[in-house]
Design a protein around this motif. Structure first.
Motif, PDB file in Angstrom:
ATOM      1  N   UNK A  12       5.173 103.250 -86.429  1.00 17.90           N
ATOM      2  CA  UNK A  12       5.437 103.234 -87.866  1.00 17.90           C
ATOM      3  C   UNK A  12       4.700 102.090 -88.545  1.00 17.90           C
ATOM      4  N   UNK A  19      -2.382 104.337 -93.166  1.00 13.21           N
ATOM      5  CA  UNK A  19      -2.239 105.624 -93.820  1.00 13.21           C
ATOM      6  C   UNK A  19      -2.701 105.660 -95.269  1.00 13.21           C
ATOM      7  N   UNK A  65       6.184 110.074-101.031  1.00  9.71           N
ATOM      8  CA  UNK A  65       6.846 111.052-100.175  1.00  9.71           C
ATOM      9  C   UNK A  65       6.280 111.037 -98.770  1.00  9.71           C
ATOM     10  N   UNK A  66       4.950 110.861 -98.697  1.00  6.93           N
ATOM     11  CA  UNK A  66       4.322 110.817 -97.389  1.00  6.93           C
ATOM     12  C   UNK A  66       4.829 109.624 -96.590  1.00  6.93           C
ATOM     13  N   UNK A  69       8.159 110.395 -95.229  1.00  4.01           N
ATOM     14  CA  UNK A  69       8.169 111.373 -94.143  1.00  4.01           C
ATOM     15  C   UNK A  69       7.610 110.804 -92.855  1.00  4.01           C
ATOM     16  N   UNK A  71       7.984 107.888 -91.792  1.00  3.12           N
ATOM     17  CA  UNK A  71       8.849 106.868 -91.207  1.00  3.12           C
ATOM     18  C   UNK A  71       8.398 105.460 -91.508  1.00  3.12           C
ATOM     19  N   UNK A  74      10.895 103.307 -93.597  1.00  2.00           N
ATOM     20  CA  UNK A  74      12.101 102.791 -92.975  1.00  2.00           C
ATOM     21  C   UNK A  74      11.896 101.370 -92.483  1.00  2.00           C
TER      22      UNK A  74
END
Lengths: 888, 111
Positions: A12, A19, A65-66, A69, A71, A74
């Motif tokens: 993550x 990302x 949103x990505x 999704x 993680x 978190x």
């Protein structure tokens, strides 16, 4: 599982880093594709771009949103929450400090108990290959009583049984060990703690001789074997100045000359909890108990067996072989008893008899510890509830602008987790230091090698406790705080909301705390009062001007006959001193030890069997002890010397057996019809009882001392004036009789103190715990009262604006006090009485109906309530009604 | 907005997996493929596509790598993993069961 979790976390974190730009490229590519599609349908480039943008939607929303999704959020959320929580705590340090202290206290207490128990019962021994080391215990099933005697534990093996198994066992190497106190001869005789071992034990446990060698097999093969000794490094330095030429020197212990053959390495302390000074062969056991040799008694269990399985052997194979060998060993000494072997992981105190006791004890301890942690959690929950109120607007705003409730819940739980972990860390330190301190208080014949440092299991338990406590105190308030009605909260009318639910919950929590602290306080008070009463208890003896002397005759190889002569000579010498008024021997260390038995009137086989305590005494005992003679006479010196079958009984026994008068009647002691001893009652004396807790006052009888009793006999000396001179004269008299004998002298007052030490410790511990509970309850009460008062601040403002007098407002706040305190007090008293019946079994004529103590507790809690209310009331009174009405 | 995703989630995931079962593909390609295969009946919400791809990637059902598209642009290509293939089989079986059941209910003649 944990590894997976960590791997996920790192994935993550990586995703979080990379990302963003990748998604950008990807979305641009998609946009171009869509644009091309629209263009191919004949739209202009500009229109195509516009339609593509609309179709794809908001870029930043997709990005967010990505992140959710994948993680990544978190993880970053967790860090953000942690930082946020720390900032919150720094803004309200009072709350954080109180909560952390309470948690540290609750967790620390539980952890300390766990650590101590773990160190004693489960922790691997500080020896070589401790992981595979096992203890071998033998359960004997006697079809008839076979006179098995046991020393240490009922499940220890006899020397013959051990040797039989050791010589034949192929699955494991067996080693045997026992313990004894020795007396080292020197200018001042020194007590030494010795481990009696089989020849292989020291090597098996990882010991290395730094000087000389360890035992040879032939030195521990036969009872009475070689008088050789291995010194511990500490004893070698302390008693022999680290003499490098120590090997071959002769030292005298228990009047036997031992040859020193080696010194063990400094770190080596053997496999038992008491650190030894010396090691001697197991076969030398007889010198530690002259007259009672266990080593050549095949039915005397005193050897604890350690087993190290050989390469590739599992415990099932070992159990199978040792079971067969044990049965053979028992049969070999001509017994028909069934032997069952039990193999357990080696630890300090894992005897089956200890473990049977530990189970229920553990439960009680865990319950008590858990209760205290629960109270602490309830309190923090209370404080968190109160805090939830001040955060209602914050929460409402965050919900209104789109925060998810689950997301907020996670943030609040992060806060309590942080509290829990900091508290747990504090508790860990407290348990570690407290455990080490508590160890020093334990009475033991030598230093203990108990390791209370945290190890993975302790750390895991601490972590589990911390997280458990954090969730216990954090979840409920978090759910409550999130149950916000948005509109009224935003309009700041939330403060006026008078839903009673939360208030009742808080009142309930405070009530429980008050109840628990009342229980604890009342009991602490009872134990304290019991202690005072015990000190002034009428024991039936003259409790002033009495000295008790004990001697190490056993270690000095005395026989019963020579011991008797020693006592007679000493008594004679002492009674000539001007300050000594009476001297006598007794088998009892007053207030510290007792003998129990049963008796019945001779000739009445159906007559009542009475449980009694008894003493074997010298002449002049009753005058020495200060026990009044009511009827008849006491022993003559001749009767004592000849062990005449005469005895005295106390009033109680006279009443029970003979309805008051029993002179001239005969009493039978237990035993079979032929060998049972009898004595004739020649006198009746006053009742005695002891201050020691937990002992029921039994009727008593006294007979002349005889036989082995002299080995352990105490000399009671009644004196006038100061004891110092008498003690000096006593020591001189002992010296002139036998230079080797050590004498230990106590006053009766010292004995009373020792006997009451457990009570004293219990009352201190009880007081401290009760004080903590009271503090915690007071904090809880303060939290509740100031919470409600603050909540009603606006209401007060309105009332004041409408013309209410300050007295009305004050009354409104104070009105709720008696309810929560009162209910708690009532519940607490009921609980206290329940517990009191338990304590009364141990203590003296104490009643739980102690109005003074209860009144003090009630007043104290009321005072706390008043103080807690006073601050908000003053605020309410000073408040400007107009500003309250305008603001939130 | 989160509800929208929830509603579509199951079906969208299944459709993505199915379209990838035919061969590796980039995001834009996936959405066009779904549209084509359904004869334009299903319009993929472009906004939910990428979060769904991230989710499937996180679950390990699809994997991604950078490659070159048919028009020579850098694009992120997705392909089905072994677990993803199993998941697709499971979901396909599930779906046909559900649609059969719903179909049976809807076809029931009124009494």
């Amino acid at each position: 599982m944990l590894q997976d979790w960590f791997r996920g976390l790192f994935a993550r974190l990586r995703a979080l880093k990379h990302n963003e730009s990748e998604l950008e490229t990807e979305l641009r590519f998609h946009l171009e594709g869509l644009t091309a599609q629209f263009e191919s349908r004949g739209l202009s480039h500009r229109e195509a771009v516009r339609r593509a943008r609309i179709e794809l939607g908001g870029m930043s929303q997709i990005r967010e949103n990505c992140r959710d999704q994948s993680g990544a959020n978190r993880v970053s959320d967790f860090f953000r929450d942690t930082v946020f929580a720390i900032r919150k705590f720094r803004k309200e340090p009072g709350f954080a400090v109180v909560a952390i202290l309470m948690l540290a206290m609750g967790i620390g207490l539980n952890l300390a108990l766990f650590t101590l128990l773990y160190a004693v019962i489960f922790r691997p021994l500080p020896v070589k290959n401790a992981g595979t080391l096992r203890n071998v215990y033998m359960h004997l099933d006697f079809s008839s009583h076979e006179g098995r005697s046991a020393y240490g534990s009922r499940y220890f093996e006899s020397f013959a049984e051990f040797q039989y198994m050791q010589l034949r066992a192929k699955t494991a190497e067996l080693a045997g060990i026992a313990e004894a106190q020795l007396s080292l001869r020197g200018p001042n005789p020194t007590p030494l703690h010795a481990q009696l071992v089989s020849s292989n034990l020291l090597h098996m446990m990882g010991g290395v001789p730094t000087v000389g060698r360890f035992f040879l097999p032939e030195e521990t093969a036969h009872p009475g074997g070689a008088a050789v000794v291995v010194l511990s490094d500490a004893a070698w330095r302390r008693y022999f100045n680290g003499d490098p030429g120590i090997v071959g020197r002769t030292i005298t212990m228990n009047r036997i000359a031992f040859t020193v053959i080696g010194v063990a390495n400094p770190d080596f302390r053997g496999p038992l909890v008491i650190v030894p000074d010396v090691w001697i062969p197991l076969t030398m056991q007889a010198i530690t108990r002259p007259g009672e040799s266990l080593v050549d008694n095949p039915n005397a269990g005193f050897v604890q067996i350690f087993a190290q399985p050989r390469e590739g052997i599992d415990s099932r194979q070992m159990l199978a072989e040792l079971s067969v060998l044990a049965q053979q060993a028992v049969a070999a000494r001509g017994s028909s008893a069934q032997a069952r072997i039990q193999i357990v992981r080696a630890a300090f105190l894992n005897y089956p008899d200890v473990m049977e006791l530990v189970g229920p004890g553990l439960l009680v301890v865990a319950l008590a510890g858990g209760m205290i942690l629960l109270v602490a959690c309830a309190n923090i929950a209370n404080l968190l509830l109160a805090r939830g109120l001040s955060r209602r607007r914050e929460i409402a705003i965050r919900l209104a602008i789109g925060a998810g409730r689950f997301r907020l819940l996670r943030q609040m739980v992060t806060e309590s987790l942080l509290l829990g972990l900091i508290g747990g860390a504090g508790g860990l330190i407290a348990a570690w230091q407290g455990g080490a301190a508590a160890l020093k208080l334990l009475p033991a014949p030598g230093p203990l090698q108990l390791d209370v440092r945290p190890d993975p299991r302790v750390l895991f338990f601490a972590l589990a406790l911390s997280i458990g406590a954090a969730l216990a105190c954090g979840l409920l308030p978090a759910f409550h705080a999130l149950r916000v009605d948005l509109t009224p909260a935003l309009k700041s009318e939330g403060l006026l909301d008078s839903r009673g639910g939360r208030n009742r919950l808080q009142s309930g929590l405070v009530g429980i705390q008050v109840a628990v602290s009342v229980i604890l306080l009342v009991n602490a008070g009872m134990i304290l009062r019991g202690f005072n009463r015990a000190e002034q208890l009428d024991t039936g003896k003259d409790m002033h001007g009495l000295l008790i002397a004990s001697f190490d005759l056993r270690q000095q190889q005395y026989t019963p006959e020579s011991a008797q002569r020693f006592h007679e000579r000493l008594s004679e010498a002492l009674s000539k001193l001007p300050d000594v008024t009476a001297v006598s021997a007794s088998s009892i260390d007053p207030e510290l030890s007792s003998n129990g038995s049963t008796v019945r009137e001779t000739g009445t086989s159906q007559g009542p069997e009475v449980r009694v305590s008894f003493d074997e005494v010298g002449p002049d005992y009753f005058r020495t002890a200060g026990i009044p003679l009511h009827r008849g006479r006491t022993f003559t010196a001749a009767e004592v010397k000849s062990h005449a079958r005469v005895g005295l009984i106390d009033e109680e026994l006279a009443q029970r057996l003979f309805a008051g008068n029993g002179i001239g009647r005969w009493i039978t002691l237990p035993g079979d019809a032929v060998s049972a001893e009898k004595f004739e009652v020649i006198g009746i004396v006053g009742r005695t009882r002891t201050v020691a807790p937990g002992r029921i006052a039994l009727p008593a009888y006294y007979v002349p001392m005889q036989g082995l009793r002299f080995m352990e006999a105490k000399l009671w000396i009644r004196y006038r004036g100061a004891p110092a001179g008498v003690v000096r004269a006593l020591k001189a008299a002992v010296q002139s009789n036998d230079r080797e004998v050590t004498v230990e002298v106590h006053t009766i007052e010292q004995n009373v103190k020792t006997a009451l030490t457990p009570v004293l410790i219990a009352s201190w511990a009880g007081s401290i715990i009760a004080a903590l509970a009271l503090t915690v309850a007071a904090i809880g009460l303060y939290g509740l009262v100031s919470f409600t008062a603050n909540r009603r601040l606006r209401e007060m403002g309105v009332r004041m604006a409408l013309g209410a007098r300050s007295i009305d407002v004050t009354r409104a706040v104070f009105a709720q006090l008696p309810r929560s305190v009162g209910i708690g007090l009532a519940a607490g008293m009921v609980g206290a009485m329940g517990l009191a019946t338990l304590i009364r079994a141990v203590l003296y004529d104490i009643t739980p109906f102690d109005p003074a103590a209860l009144l003090v507790v009630a007043c104290l809690l009321m005072l706390v309530g008043v103080v807690a209310s006073w601050v908000p009331v003053r605020r309410a009174l000073r408040v400007d009604p107009a500003s309250v009405l305008r603001s939130d | 907005m989160e509800n929208e995703i929830d509603l579509l989630q199951g079906t969208l995931d299944m459709l993505i997996l199915k379209s990838l079962a035919l061969g590796q593909m980039h995001g834009f390609g996936i959405s066009s493929r779904i549209q084509q295969l359904s004869d334009d009946a299903l319009q993929v919400q472009q906004g939910s596509l990428y979060p769904a791809l991230r989710r499937l990637e996180y679950k390990g059902w699809i994997s991604a790598h950078w490659g070159t598209s048919e028009n020579n642009r850098r694009a992120r290509f997705y392909s089905l993993t072994a677990t993803g293939r199993r998941q697709l089989e499971k979901e396909t079986a599930n779906w046909s069961r559900i649609s059969k059941a719903i179909g049976a209910v809807l076809r029931a003649k009124e009494a």
